[in-house]
Design a protein around this motif. Structure first.
Motif, PDB file in Angstrom:
ATOM      1  N   VAL A 747      -7.337  27.506 -22.068  1.00  0.00           N
ATOM      2  CA  VAL A 747      -6.257  28.390 -22.254  1.00  0.00           C
ATOM      3  C   VAL A 747      -6.103  28.530 -23.772  1.00  0.00           C
ATOM      4  O   VAL A 747      -5.632  27.755 -24.620  1.00  0.00           O
ATOM      5  CB  VAL A 747      -4.851  27.807 -21.560  1.00  0.00           C
ATOM      6  CG1 VAL A 747      -3.780  28.756 -21.802  1.00  0.00           C
ATOM      7  CG2 VAL A 747      -5.249  27.385 -20.243  1.00  0.00           C
ATOM      8  N   ALA A 748      -6.192  29.800 -24.410  1.00  0.00           N
ATOM      9  CA  ALA A 748      -6.015  30.202 -25.714  1.00  0.00           C
ATOM     10  C   ALA A 748      -4.669  31.051 -26.011  1.00  0.00           C
ATOM     11  O   ALA A 748      -4.879  32.147 -25.277  1.00  0.00           O
ATOM     12  CB  ALA A 748      -7.167  30.362 -26.243  1.00  0.00           C
ATOM     13  N   ALA A 749      -3.849  30.957 -26.907  1.00  0.00           N
ATOM     14  CA  ALA A 749      -2.994  31.771 -27.652  1.00  0.00           C
ATOM     15  C   ALA A 749      -2.033  32.243 -26.432  1.00  0.00           C
ATOM     16  O   ALA A 749      -1.655  33.323 -26.346  1.00  0.00           O
ATOM     17  CB  ALA A 749      -3.371  32.900 -28.275  1.00  0.00           C
ATOM     18  N   PRO A 750      -1.583  31.151 -25.475  1.00  0.00           N
ATOM     19  CA  PRO A 750      -0.560  31.805 -24.667  1.00  0.00           C
ATOM     20  C   PRO A 750       0.907  31.824 -25.156  1.00  0.00           C
ATOM     21  O   PRO A 750       1.057  30.785 -25.837  1.00  0.00           O
ATOM     22  CB  PRO A 750      -0.586  30.753 -23.328  1.00  0.00           C
ATOM     23  CG  PRO A 750      -0.813  29.527 -24.148  1.00  0.00           C
ATOM     24  CD  PRO A 750      -1.720  29.878 -25.245  1.00  0.00           C
ATOM     25  N   THR A 751       1.654  32.704 -24.760  1.00  0.00           N
ATOM     26  CA  THR A 751       3.084  32.745 -25.100  1.00  0.00           C
ATOM     27  C   THR A 751       4.094  32.898 -24.167  1.00  0.00           C
ATOM     28  O   THR A 751       3.824  33.735 -23.136  1.00  0.00           O
ATOM     29  CB  THR A 751       3.056  33.781 -26.496  1.00  0.00           C
ATOM     30  OG1 THR A 751       3.191  34.850 -25.972  1.00  0.00           O
ATOM     31  CG2 THR A 751       2.158  33.540 -27.545  1.00  0.00           C
ATOM     32  N   ILE A 752       5.379  32.628 -24.199  1.00  0.00           N
ATOM     33  CA  ILE A 752       6.409  33.015 -23.594  1.00  0.00           C
ATOM     34  C   ILE A 752       7.451  33.370 -24.239  1.00  0.00           C
ATOM     35  O   ILE A 752       7.769  32.923 -25.292  1.00  0.00           O
ATOM     36  CB  ILE A 752       6.886  31.870 -22.508  1.00  0.00           C
ATOM     37  CG1 ILE A 752       7.142  30.611 -23.509  1.00  0.00           C
ATOM     38  CG2 ILE A 752       5.829  31.500 -21.661  1.00  0.00           C
ATOM     39  CD1 ILE A 752       7.939  29.470 -22.248  1.00  0.00           C
ATOM     40  N   GLY A 753       8.317  34.619 -23.800  1.00  0.00           N
ATOM     41  CA  GLY A 753       9.320  35.166 -24.590  1.00  0.00           C
ATOM     42  C   GLY A 753      10.397  34.263 -24.887  1.00  0.00           C
ATOM     43  O   GLY A 753      10.738  33.319 -23.828  1.00  0.00           O
ATOM     44  N   ALA A 754      11.300  34.502 -25.761  1.00  0.00           N
ATOM     45  CA  ALA A 754      12.574  33.775 -26.037  1.00  0.00           C
ATOM     46  C   ALA A 754      13.811  33.921 -25.005  1.00  0.00           C
ATOM     47  O   ALA A 754      14.355  33.164 -24.697  1.00  0.00           O
ATOM     48  CB  ALA A 754      13.154  34.332 -27.268  1.00  0.00           C
ATOM     49  N   GLN A 755      13.539  34.953 -24.159  1.00  0.00           N
ATOM     50  CA  GLN A 755      14.596  35.330 -23.245  1.00  0.00           C
ATOM     51  C   GLN A 755      14.330  34.766 -21.715  1.00  0.00           C
ATOM     52  O   GLN A 755      14.798  35.076 -20.801  1.00  0.00           O
ATOM     53  CB  GLN A 755      15.015  36.680 -22.844  1.00  0.00           C
ATOM     54  CG  GLN A 755      15.380  37.428 -24.578  1.00  0.00           C
ATOM     55  CD  GLN A 755      16.537  36.763 -24.864  1.00  0.00           C
ATOM     56  OE1 GLN A 755      17.475  36.378 -24.035  1.00  0.00           O
ATOM     57  NE2 GLN A 755      16.550  36.526 -26.268  1.00  0.00           N
ATOM     58  N   THR A 756      13.117  34.275 -21.499  1.00  0.00           N
ATOM     59  CA  THR A 756      12.468  33.850 -20.224  1.00  0.00           C
ATOM     60  C   THR A 756      13.144  32.557 -19.635  1.00  0.00           C
ATOM     61  O   THR A 756      13.612  31.895 -20.791  1.00  0.00           O
ATOM     62  CB  THR A 756      10.808  33.642 -20.326  1.00  0.00           C
ATOM     63  OG1 THR A 756      10.597  32.711 -21.168  1.00  0.00           O
ATOM     64  CG2 THR A 756      10.238  34.902 -20.766  1.00  0.00           C
ATOM     65  N   GLN A 757      12.971  32.356 -18.527  1.00  0.00           N
ATOM     66  CA  GLN A 757      13.743  31.207 -17.858  1.00  0.00           C
ATOM     67  C   GLN A 757      12.652  30.227 -17.262  1.00  0.00           C
ATOM     68  O   GLN A 757      12.700  30.138 -15.997  1.00  0.00           O
ATOM     69  CB  GLN A 757      14.915  31.531 -17.210  1.00  0.00           C
ATOM     70  CG  GLN A 757      15.976  32.343 -17.450  1.00  0.00           C
ATOM     71  CD  GLN A 757      17.070  32.699 -16.629  1.00  0.00           C
ATOM     72  OE1 GLN A 757      17.711  31.660 -15.959  1.00  0.00           O
ATOM     73  NE2 GLN A 757      17.388  34.118 -16.302  1.00  0.00           N
ATOM     74  N   PHE A 758      11.900  29.677 -18.192  1.00  0.00           N
ATOM     75  CA  PHE A 758      10.945  28.882 -17.164  1.00  0.00           C
ATOM     76  C   PHE A 758      11.020  27.444 -17.753  1.00  0.00           C
ATOM     77  O   PHE A 758      11.566  27.134 -18.986  1.00  0.00           O
ATOM     78  CB  PHE A 758       9.326  29.171 -18.126  1.00  0.00           C
ATOM     79  CG  PHE A 758       8.770  30.557 -17.800  1.00  0.00           C
ATOM     80  CD1 PHE A 758       8.598  30.844 -16.308  1.00  0.00           C
ATOM     81  CD2 PHE A 758       8.886  31.740 -18.862  1.00  0.00           C
ATOM     82  CE1 PHE A 758       8.203  32.065 -16.288  1.00  0.00           C
ATOM     83  CE2 PHE A 758       8.320  32.667 -18.495  1.00  0.00           C
ATOM     84  CZ  PHE A 758       7.843  33.014 -17.393  1.00  0.00           C
ATOM     85  N   ASN A 759      11.132  26.322 -16.885  1.00  0.00           N
ATOM     86  CA  ASN A 759      11.212  25.096 -17.150  1.00  0.00           C
ATOM     87  C   ASN A 759       9.995  24.365 -18.200  1.00  0.00           C
ATOM     88  O   ASN A 759      10.457  23.671 -18.830  1.00  0.00           O
ATOM     89  CB  ASN A 759      11.236  24.367 -15.752  1.00  0.00           C
ATOM     90  CG  ASN A 759      12.451  24.715 -15.204  1.00  0.00           C
ATOM     91  OD1 ASN A 759      13.438  24.705 -15.597  1.00  0.00           O
ATOM     92  ND2 ASN A 759      12.344  24.399 -13.784  1.00  0.00           N
ATOM     93  N   HIS A 760       8.777  25.245 -17.823  1.00  0.00           N
ATOM     94  CA  HIS A 760       7.447  24.497 -18.510  1.00  0.00           C
ATOM     95  C   HIS A 760       6.713  25.913 -18.756  1.00  0.00           C
ATOM     96  O   HIS A 760       6.671  26.862 -18.121  1.00  0.00           O
ATOM     97  CB  HIS A 760       6.669  23.722 -17.703  1.00  0.00           C
ATOM     98  CG  HIS A 760       7.671  22.635 -17.075  1.00  0.00           C
ATOM     99  ND1 HIS A 760       7.929  21.443 -17.547  1.00  0.00           N
ATOM    100  CD2 HIS A 760       7.948  22.542 -15.851  1.00  0.00           C
ATOM    101  CE1 HIS A 760       8.775  20.545 -16.888  1.00  0.00           C
ATOM    102  NE2 HIS A 760       8.746  21.316 -15.498  1.00  0.00           N
ATOM    103  N   GLY A 761       6.195  25.769 -20.025  1.00  0.00           N
ATOM    104  CA  GLY A 761       5.242  26.662 -20.371  1.00  0.00           C
ATOM    105  C   GLY A 761       4.092  26.754 -19.454  1.00  0.00           C
ATOM    106  O   GLY A 761       3.609  27.904 -18.961  1.00  0.00           O
ATOM    107  N   LEU A 762       3.202  25.742 -19.295  1.00  0.00           N
ATOM    108  CA  LEU A 762       2.138  25.536 -18.644  1.00  0.00           C
ATOM    109  C   LEU A 762       2.207  24.089 -17.780  1.00  0.00           C
ATOM    110  O   LEU A 762       2.418  23.185 -18.261  1.00  0.00           O
ATOM    111  CB  LEU A 762       1.136  25.730 -19.316  1.00  0.00           C
ATOM    112  CG  LEU A 762      -0.448  25.414 -18.662  1.00  0.00           C
ATOM    113  CD1 LEU A 762      -1.628  26.344 -19.670  1.00  0.00           C
ATOM    114  CD2 LEU A 762      -0.918  24.039 -18.471  1.00  0.00           C
TER     115      LEU A 762
END
Length: 797
Positions: A747-762
């Motif tokens: 997994v290379a260069a994954p991103t999540i936005g600042a407004q998202t509501q994720f407990n975990h990125g991965l």
């Protein structure tokens, strides 16, 4: 605007004056009919059983000549091409040409078609038994215009041609009139550039392959190539005459090679070839993988060499993939299974970057002593010249990476079991006898009448006729029209009325082509077009509406039926209960469906834009769009067939769908999938893959997903690069990326936005496996700072 109107009127008048419409007479000499046509002429072959027999080549010297529907063979024993085209803007479509390979002496081979002019356009053709290449694109030193600039060859299939289906290059050609090959200085003045080659299939070319790019070409685009039972898929070549034969800026994407000797071969000498790239390559059951030589800045991305090579390579100390003298080499995401002394051997190459090189670890399919072998150049060290990262090479039996100090170049060893280019048997050309005169043939174009029944008019028409629907009316039908002979349907508007659940058209023949149409159903669950037998069909520039079933359903009729070679372009669907395109291999084990080319297909309100079921092989899909659907792209394989599901999907956009991409295979993991440039917005689920073998996912944008943006289950050797998940959701989602029971994932260069509501990125969940996540997962350059609990969560066994 008046000035513009005058210019257009003058152009129309000039085209009428300069050209003419010619319907060929099958009882007359084809050579004289074509050679006597004035510039701008459109030449139409008659429909019916008319097939011309040639014993002399035809020279097309005038510009703006168009030939449609030609079917011709060349007499046995005559070492002649069929068409020798030197005029510019030559167009040829919907043709079938057959050569005489078995009857020609080895030194007298000729291509079926030679293209020497600019701006050619060759489409929808079958070529077989050529004694040389089927189509040769080569400038000639004796032509007034010594450079070929701009041209296109697409939708071509070749069978049992002695050499390539399409050959592109500057190899010196014979002047047919003088018998002269020209001087070296004269030959240096020729060039080939800006040629686009697309959707080319080759079968049974034992000495060569689908495509050759050679002897001094530049700015060439190659897309969607398939080769089966050939010497190679694609070759990059020169003949070692001079640096003028350098090949530069060649881009190849979507190449599939099956049951052949090489996947990709460069038969090149140490002259400055450069900037050649390969993207999305799948090779299976090949004797060797890639052999690349003398190419600077060679780039290879998303390559799979699977179930290839074998113990004989190990016993001879040979590599499955060989690379020599390729400075600034870059290889990314290469998956290998099979056998060889080395999986990859590189020598005399500096500035090498290898990223994402993986060896399959199942003992029954992989047997490599060394993963990557690198031979240093004199005065240069591997520490400075070789960079390997994000790679899984541990299945190699002896060394993951083996460095060999610079040594004198050894004498070449004998190649294992390569098919020799043996001369064809000597044959004495027969004395020429006049061929029997066939009927003249029927008119090639039939204008349909609204006052008559559509089914009757289509059944009355001859094979290979073009039938044109009137613009002012819509045909209404109550039962299926069965298309059982090669025909072209153009401009039809058809409405299924009544309450019968039946397709409008059933395609049951080779070479059926439907263009510029509008089909409307009656709300029943039957597809509007059912394709049940035949192949090499075309469905283009049309719209579908008002059916609760699929717009087009491709499914073999019975256990012995094969469906191969389908083309779908510029299709629109609205209110389709099923899928716009449904491709199914069928429930019968012996039936198969493969090699489909899809481009610019969109759906509003329906089941989805594309479905693949039960072992559909080699789907090349580009520019798909779905709005308000259930599943934009659905790929399922229950594992009951030995066939492999494989697809290249690029440029997919989906909005307001329950699922973006859903792919699942049986436990055998007989599915190969590459996806790039995926944009999903406001979909409940994004991408969900189960039991997919080594999926490749690049450049994904998922916005406002309600749940499960990316989920991978049992997807060993998966690669995800540049995945961006953004937007808001009504409630917190556990993970942006969820990976379950999958080994050796990058997994290379994954991103999540600042407004998202994720407990975990991965989340990496090993299930009941031994907790070896550090060995089974590589993640780099991630940006999960917005995760509410933790950027990465590991769930052990």
């Amino acid at each position: 605007m008046k000035g513009v109107d005058v210019v257009v009127l003058v152009a129309v008048v000039l085209s009428v004056v300069c050209g003419e419409r010619i319907v060929l007479n099958c009882r007359k000499d084809l050579k004289s009919q074509i050679e006597n046509a004035v510039s701008g002429s459109e030449i139409l072959a008659p429909s019916g059983g008319c097939e011309f027999v040639l014993h002399k080549h035809i020279n097309v010297t005038r510009d703006d000549i168009t030939i449609r529907g030609l079917r011709a063979t060349i007499r046995d024993g005559y070492p002649e091409p069929m068409l020798n085209v030197t005029g510019d803007r030559f167009v040829m479509t919907d043709f079938e040409l057959t050569g005489n390979a078995e009857s020609i002496l080895d030194g007298l081979r000729e291509s079926l078609v030679y293209l020497h002019g600019n701006d050619f356009d060759i489409r929808r053709g079958k070529l077989s038994r050529a004694s040389r290449d089927a189509i040769g694109i080569q400038p000639v030193w004796f032509s007034p215009n010594k450079r070929i600039d701009r041209g296109r060859v697409s939708d071509i299939v070749g069978y049992q041609n002695s050499r390539e289906t399409v050959s592109l290059g500057n190899f010196p050609l014979l002047d047919f009139d003088t018998g002269d090959y020209g001087t070296e200085e004269e030959r240096k003045t020729v060039y080939v550039s800006n040629v686009h080659l697309e959707n080319i299939r080759a079968y049974g070319s034992e000495l060569k392959g689908a495509l050759e790019v050679s002897d001094g070409v530049e700015d060439i685009v190659v897309k969607n190539i398939y080769a089966e039972d050939c010497r190679y898929g694609i070759a990059i070549q020169d003949h070692g005459v001079s640096e003028h034969e350098s090949n530069n800026r060649v881009s190849v994407s979507n190449l599939v090679v099956f049951d052949s000797f090489f996947a990709v071969l460069s038969q090149t000498n140490p002259i400055p070839h450069s900037d050649i790239s390969f993207k999305r390559v799948l090779a299976r059951h090949c004797t060797r993988g890639m052999r690349m030589r003398h190419i600077a800045r060679l780039r290879m991305d998303d390559v799979r060499i699977l179930e290839s090579g074998g113990p004989f390579l190990v016993s001879r100390g040979r590599s499955l993939n060989e690379i020599e003298d390729c400075p600034q080499l870059k290889i990314k995401d290469l998956l290998i299974s099979g056998g060889g002394a080395q999986a990859v051997a590189i020598e005399q190459s500096s500035g090498v970057s290898l990223t994402g090189i993986s060896l399959a670890e199942e003992p029954e399919v992989s047997n490599f002593n060394v993963g990557v072998q690198f031979m240093e150049e004199k005065g240069k060290s591997a520490e400075n010249e070789l960079k390997i990262k994000q790679s899984f090479l541990d299945p190699a039996r002896k060394d993951d990476v083996k460095i060999i100090p610079a040594t004198p170049v050894p004498e070449p060893t004998e190649e294992p079991n390569e098919p020799p280019e043996t001369p064809l048997p000597e044959v004495t050309p027969p004395a020429f006898t006049e061929a029997p005169k066939p009927d003249r043939g029927s008119d090639p174009v039939v204008f349909l009448k609204c006052s008559r029944d559509l089914e009757e008019q289509l059944s009355e028409a001859e094979p290979y006729a073009t039938l044109i629907g009137p613009s002012y009316c819509t045909f209404k039908v109550r039962r299926t029209i069965k298309l059982r002979q090669p025909q072209i349907l153009r401009g039809l508007k058809v409405w299924l009325e009544g309450d019968s659940s039946t397709p409008i058209f059933s395609i049951e023949s080779e070479d059926v082509k439907i263009f510029e149409f509008r089909l409307k159903g009656n709300g029943s669950r039957a597809p509007l077009i059912a394709i049940i037998s035949g192949g090499n069909f075309f469905v283009e520039d049309g719209s579908f509406s008002s059916t609760d079933g699929d717009a087009v359903a491709v499914e073999p009729r019975n256990d012995t039926t094969s469906l191969e070679g389908g083309h779908f372009r510029r299709l629109r669907g609205n209110g389709i209960g099923g899928y716009l395109l449904a491709l199914r291999a069928g429930s019968k084990r012996a039936a198969f469906a493969k090699n489909f080319f899809i481009e610019d297909v969109s759906l509003k309100k329906g089941g989805g834009v594309l479905q693949m079921n039960d072992g559909v092989e080699n789907v090349f899909a580009h520019d798909l769009s779905a709005i308000d659907c259930k599943t934009a792209v659905l790929i399922k394989h229950n594992g009951s067939k030995s066939m492999v599901s494989s697809a290249f999907v690029t440029s997919l956009s989906a909005r307001n769908c329950d699922r973006g991409v859903h792919a699942t295979s049986g436990s055998e993991r007989t599915m190969h999938l590459s996806m790039a440039d995926i944009n999903l917005r406001n979909c409940v689920r994004g991408i969900r893959l189960t039991n997919v073998n080594g999926p490749r996912i690049y450049r994904v944008r998922i916005k406002d997903s309600i749940r499960d943006p990316v989920t991978l289950t049992s997807c060993d050797f998966a690669v995800l690069r540049d995945v961006n998940i953004d937007g808001t959701s009504p409630s917190a989602i556990d993970s942006a990326i969820y990976i379950y029971r999958s080994k050796k994932v990058i997994v290379a260069a994954p991103t999540i936005g600042a407004q998202t509501q994720f407990n975990h990125g991965l989340t990496f969940d090993e299930g009941n496996e031994t907790p070896l996540w550090a060995k089974f997962l590589m993640i780099v350059n991630e940006d999960f700072a917005a995760a509410k609990k933790s950027p990465i969560r590991i769930v052990g066994g």
